[in-house]
Motif scaffolding. Structure first.
Motif, PDB file in Angstrom:
ATOM      1  N   LEU A 241      48.943  36.860  28.642  1.00  0.00           N
ATOM      2  CA  LEU A 241      47.396  36.507  28.010  1.00  0.00           C
ATOM      3  C   LEU A 241      46.820  35.466  28.819  1.00  0.00           C
ATOM      4  N   MET A 242      47.670  34.341  29.264  1.00  0.00           N
ATOM      5  CA  MET A 242      47.045  33.226  29.913  1.00  0.00           C
ATOM      6  C   MET A 242      46.479  33.815  31.371  1.00  0.00           C
ATOM      7  N   ASP A 243      47.158  34.317  31.891  1.00  0.00           N
ATOM      8  CA  ASP A 243      46.847  35.207  33.146  1.00  0.00           C
ATOM      9  C   ASP A 243      45.674  35.930  33.233  1.00  0.00           C
ATOM     10  N   ILE A 244      45.585  36.846  32.020  1.00  0.00           N
ATOM     11  CA  ILE A 244      44.293  37.770  31.806  1.00  0.00           C
ATOM     12  C   ILE A 244      43.083  36.734  31.666  1.00  0.00           C
ATOM     13  N   GLN A 245      43.282  35.687  30.800  1.00  0.00           N
ATOM     14  CA  GLN A 245      42.015  34.978  30.210  1.00  0.00           C
ATOM     15  C   GLN A 245      41.796  34.044  31.469  1.00  0.00           C
ATOM     16  N   PHE A 246      42.667  33.606  32.319  1.00  0.00           N
ATOM     17  CA  PHE A 246      41.965  32.634  33.369  1.00  0.00           C
ATOM     18  C   PHE A 246      41.415  33.570  34.469  1.00  0.00           C
ATOM     19  N   HIS A 247      41.941  34.835  34.702  1.00  0.00           N
ATOM     20  CA  HIS A 247      41.311  35.573  35.693  1.00  0.00           C
ATOM     21  C   HIS A 247      39.876  35.920  35.189  1.00  0.00           C
ATOM     22  N   ILE A 248      39.530  36.278  33.963  1.00  0.00           N
ATOM     23  CA  ILE A 248      38.196  36.456  33.288  1.00  0.00           C
ATOM     24  C   ILE A 248      37.222  35.135  33.419  1.00  0.00           C
ATOM     25  N   ALA A 249      37.712  33.876  33.068  1.00  0.00           N
ATOM     26  CA  ALA A 249      37.139  32.967  33.230  1.00  0.00           C
ATOM     27  C   ALA A 249      36.917  32.402  34.608  1.00  0.00           C
ATOM     28  N   ALA A 250      37.911  32.686  35.566  1.00  0.00           N
ATOM     29  CA  ALA A 250      37.451  32.186  36.781  1.00  0.00           C
ATOM     30  C   ALA A 250      36.401  33.068  37.690  1.00  0.00           C
ATOM     31  N   ARG A 251      36.403  34.449  37.205  1.00  0.00           N
ATOM     32  CA  ARG A 251      35.236  35.501  37.695  1.00  0.00           C
ATOM     33  C   ARG A 251      34.005  35.377  36.947  1.00  0.00           C
ATOM     34  N   SER A 252      33.852  34.754  35.947  1.00  0.00           N
ATOM     35  CA  SER A 252      32.834  34.783  35.323  1.00  0.00           C
ATOM     36  C   SER A 252      32.154  33.314  35.171  1.00  0.00           C
ATOM     37  N   GLY A 253      32.914  32.193  35.477  1.00  0.00           N
ATOM     38  CA  GLY A 253      32.652  30.954  35.661  1.00  0.00           C
ATOM     39  C   GLY A 253      32.434  30.150  34.335  1.00  0.00           C
ATOM     40  N   ALA A 254      33.242  30.848  33.249  1.00  0.00           N
ATOM     41  CA  ALA A 254      33.081  30.550  32.047  1.00  0.00           C
ATOM     42  C   ALA A 254      34.178  29.387  31.601  1.00  0.00           C
ATOM     43  N   PRO A 255      34.119  28.396  30.772  1.00  0.00           N
ATOM     44  CA  PRO A 255      35.102  27.469  30.322  1.00  0.00           C
ATOM     45  C   PRO A 255      36.184  28.238  29.758  1.00  0.00           C
TER      46      PRO A 255
END
Length: 386
Positions: A241-255
């Motif tokens: 889940l950390m990996d999924i959320q980190f990639h989502i945040a990195a792509r979108s620039g979200a915190p």
């Protein structure tokens, strides 16, 4: 689409009334599936698509020998050409999407798996109907008409929702209807309707089989991804889940913030009151943490008396306020009557310039230890790091 969703819910609700509402919805519609379930499902669908495609890539050209024995020129040559193209398409599919865990890729792979034989059916079946065939040739030609039945039966191999099975079966049903219209003068309407009705029944049975697989997968993923004592996500599933959320945040620039919490003086509870008291304290803390999180936040039991919290779309200030709220409301009581407290560490991937989720976790973990060293029952966050 909304009417189709209502139809599925009403129909399946009558047939599957024993299922809880949320589980029933998960069997009907893919929307709302947990990220871990979506990843596991994508992996399984892509794996099975590649296996089936590889098998058909090998078997499809072998049937050229049978066609050459029973059909005369030019039928055998035209069928051989179609089979070679089809086999090449299956081979390319078998080599595709090998490392993907995305449902979008799983859908594309599945669409190709069903699209390739559907196009071959549209090509081959009308072709054979334009020639006068007798004996073994007529028998083999009749077998080509059963290709749509084989395709929709293949839906049962995949863990699909009712909506997904319907959408993937729809092109096959439309292809059967198209071929029926093309051959309207050769066969009676009753023959076409009978074949179409049988195809529809096989589709329904295959869809139920796929839903059964999906239900079993939901149960397995749920059991494997959660800690048996506290009901939190386990560390193994938490890392995914950390990996999924980190990639989502990195792509979108979200915190994206991660909070580490370690219960203070927990060993004293186990030593002084026994492990049952320790388990009760862990459960109380987990429930207190869970009840004060947002709907999209994720609580993990990282190990022992240590918890991790994933806060999507939360910057340092938001995460700090969330921890302050948790500390104010409390984590329960110790067996001797005092307050159960914890030391917290916060990291946020933009503020801390974390390059991956492991680095983000390491920063939060270090800050949690800083809180321990500073006297416990406190929080060290990215704001304190200047």
């Amino acid at each position: 689409m909304q009417k189709l969703e209502i139809f599925f819910q009403m129909t399946a609700g009558r047939l599957l009334g024993a299922f809880p509402r949320e589980e029933l919805r998960s069997l009907l519609l893919p929307a709302g599936h947990a990220p871990l379930l979506a990843r596991r499902r994508a992996e399984m669908i892509i794996s099975r698509v590649r296996i089936v495609a590889a098998l058909f890539a090998l078997l499809t050209p072998l049937w050229i020998v049978v066609d050459a024995l029973v059909f005369t020129y030019p039928v055998s040559i035209m069928l051989a050409a179609g089979r070679i193209v089809t086999s090449l398409a299956f081979g390319l599919l078998a080599l595709s999407y090998g490392k993907s865990t995305k449902m979008a890729d799983a859908y594309r792979a599945l669409a190709m798996l069903f699209g390739i034989p559907t196009l071959f059916f549209i090509y081959s079946h009308p072709l054979l109907s334009h020639f006068q065939l007798v004996g073994p040739a007529a028998a083999i030609a009749a077998g080509y008409a059963f290709l749509p039945f084989v395709m929709v039966a293949g839906l049962s191999v995949f863990p699909l929702t009712a909506l997904e099975s319907t959408l993937f079966a729809l092109p096959v049903l439309l292809a059967e209807a198209l071929v029926a219209l093309m051959q309207l003068g050769m066969l009676s309407w009753s023959s076409h309707l009978g074949a179409f009705w049988l195809l529809f029944l096989i589709t329904a049975v295959a869809a139920l089989a796929g839903m059964s697989q999906l239900s079993f997968m939901i149960s397995l993923v749920g059991q494997a991804s959660h800690d048996g004592l506290t009901g939190c996500f386990s560390r193994a599933s938490g890392e995914e889940l950390m990996d999924i959320q980190f990639h989502i945040a990195a792509r979108s620039g979200a915190p994206l913030s991660v909070v580490f919490a370690d219960l203070d003086n927990f060993k004293a509870i186990n030593d002084g009151f026994g492990h049952d008291a320790g388990d009760s304290a862990l459960n109380a803390a987990a429930e207190a943490l869970r009840s004060n999180l947002r709907a999209g936040d994720v609580l993990l039991r990282w190990g022992g008396e240590e918890f991790a919290i994933i806060l999507p779309d939360a910057d340092c200030a938001t995460a700090t306020k969330a921890v302050a709220r948790l500390r104010e409301r409390g984590l329960g009581s110790r067996p001797e009557g005092g307050r159960l407290t914890a030391s917290f560490g916060i990291a946020e991937h933009l503020a801390d310039r974390a390059t991956d989720w492991r680095q983000l976790v390491e920063i939060a973990d270090q800050r949690m230890y800083q809180a321990k060293l500073a006297g416990k029952d406190r929080c060290v966050g990215c704001a304190e790091q200047g």
